[in-house]
Design a protein around this motif. Structure first.
Motif, short mmCIF file in Angstrom:
data_model
loop_
_atom_site.label_atom_id
_atom_site.label_comp_id
_atom_site.label_asym_id
_atom_site.label_seq_id
_atom_site.Cartn_x
_atom_site.Cartn_y
_atom_site.Cartn_z
N ASP A 169 60.90 7.94 -30.88
CA ASP A 169 59.55 7.31 -31.25
C ASP A 169 58.68 8.11 -31.35
OD1 ASP A 169 61.21 5.88 -32.59
OD2 ASP A 169 59.80 3.63 -32.24
N ASP A 170 57.65 7.90 -32.30
CA ASP A 170 56.20 8.69 -32.11
C ASP A 170 55.99 10.13 -31.84
OD1 ASP A 170 55.15 6.08 -31.74
OD2 ASP A 170 55.03 6.43 -29.10
N HIS A 208 57.48 6.10 -39.68
CA HIS A 208 57.44 5.79 -38.68
C HIS A 208 55.33 5.10 -38.12
CE1 HIS A 208 57.34 3.02 -34.28
NE2 HIS A 208 56.42 4.40 -33.70
N HIS A 267 50.51 4.05 -37.56
CA HIS A 267 50.57 4.29 -35.96
C HIS A 267 49.42 3.05 -35.32
CE1 HIS A 267 52.26 3.35 -31.92
NE2 HIS A 267 53.65 4.05 -32.59
N PRO A 288 55.89 0.71 -36.23
CA PRO A 288 54.75 0.52 -34.96
C PRO A 288 54.92 -0.08 -33.34
CG PRO A 288 53.30 1.45 -36.14
CD PRO A 288 54.62 1.16 -36.89
N ALA A 289 55.86 -0.71 -32.63
CA ALA A 289 55.50 -1.35 -32.05
C ALA A 289 55.89 -2.30 -32.36
CB ALA A 289 54.06 -1.91 -31.80
N HIS A 340 60.48 7.74 -26.18
CA HIS A 340 59.52 7.44 -27.22
C HIS A 340 59.33 9.13 -26.81
CE1 HIS A 340 59.04 3.55 -27.48
NE2 HIS A 340 58.12 4.00 -28.09
ZN LIG Z 1 56.02 4.48 -31.67
#
Ligand SMILES: [Zn+2]
Length: 295
Positions: free
Chosen positions: A12-13, A75, A79, A145-146, A246
């Protein structure tokens, strides 16, 4: 032919400043190449106002990744914490989520009102276009996200014709470990997996957990054992194993322990599969959603 166990390695990210750099992304790709792992990279369309498709370094790395057989998926949009839903408590309680916790407590009604299907569809659409322009091919999957979500998010994703979503999770214990809380390991079953399927037109591929968040020596054994438990449970339940890590936190713990955890997990996954007369296969999440749900 031996039964195939599906392993969806996901990261991710990508492009999120503070949690991703081009150098760190290169390192992850090198790690995947060394281990012959096909991965899915969830990219952030807009980071602090910067469009992913206008960041030539990331664009070139991601296009090469696609050519190498990896997948790039979407994603979120910027974010932010409440773009398409509300994150689960285990994430809202993380130490760095203090300001978001306060904002949520004071603005819950306003936040809920921003989660109409139509508003979510607009955000999904805008973000998807940026990622598609960056990579030069269609985006098939989404992770919020999250792990934020709401009922309307799944409706909006299906209406926007995403092939799969991967914003749900199966192993809360991993976040309890990150938070330094007591934890009990959750059982992973086919029933829980099936209950997460909300649309007949879109596959839901829940991840298990994040095992390598700035991983230090003190938590290495706990996280590795949990990852092994979750992998074996998924295989025994007959469902794909999908991790999450991540870009920068994977390698910014002590002594690159994040990579070491995955080295050990890959080795274990191979040995465990062989002991069951099965075979492990790394696939992208769009491949998994194609192959696993094919009747
Ligand atoms: Zn993320």
């Amino acid at each position: 032919m031996a039964k195939i166990n599906l392993f969806g390695f996901s990261v991710d990210d990508i492009g999120l400043d503070g949690y991703s750099t081009e150098k760190h992304l290169d390192n992850v790709l090198e790690f995947c190449a060394e281990n012959e792992v096909k991965a899915t990279f969830f990219a952030v369309p807009l980071s602090e106002g910067k469009r992913l498709d206008q960041r030539s370094g990331y664009v070139s790395i991601l296009r090469q990744a696609v050519l190498a057989g990896h997948e790039v998926a979407q994603h979120g949009l910027e974010h932010e914490r409440f773009e398409t839903g509300i994150p689960p408590d285990m994430i809202m309680m993380l130490p760095h989520e203090g300001p978001a916790r306060k904002y949520l407590a004071e603005n819950r009604e306003k936040i809920n009102a921003s989660h109409s299907v139509e508003k979510i569809r607009q955000k999904l659409h805008a973000g998807r276009k940026i990622v598609e322009d960056a990579i030069g091919c269609p985006v098939k999957g989404f992770r919020s996200p999250a792990l934020q979500s709401c009922e309307n998010m799944f409706i909006a994703l299906a209406e926007e014709k995403y092939q799969y979503d991967s914003s749900t999770y199966l192993q809360k214990a991993a976040w309890d470990i990150i938070n330094g809380n007591d934890y009990s390991v959750q059982e992973i079953t086919r029933k829980r997996f099936d209950q997460l399927q909300t649309s007949k037109n879109m596959a839901e591929l829940p991840l298990t957990a994040e095992y390598t968040w700035y991983l230090g020596k003190d938590k290495f054994e706990k996280c590795l054992n949990l990852a092994i438990h979750d992998f074996e449970s998924c295989i025994q339940a007959g469902i794909p194993f999908v991790n999450v890590c991540h870009v920068s936190p994977l390698q910014e713990g002590e002594d690159k322990l994040g990579f070491e955890l995955y080295n050990k997990l890959f080795k274990h996954a191979g040995e465990f599969s062989a002991s069951q007369q099965t075979e492990i296969q790394f696939q992208t999440l769009s491949e998994i959603s194609d192959n696993f749900f094919k009747v």
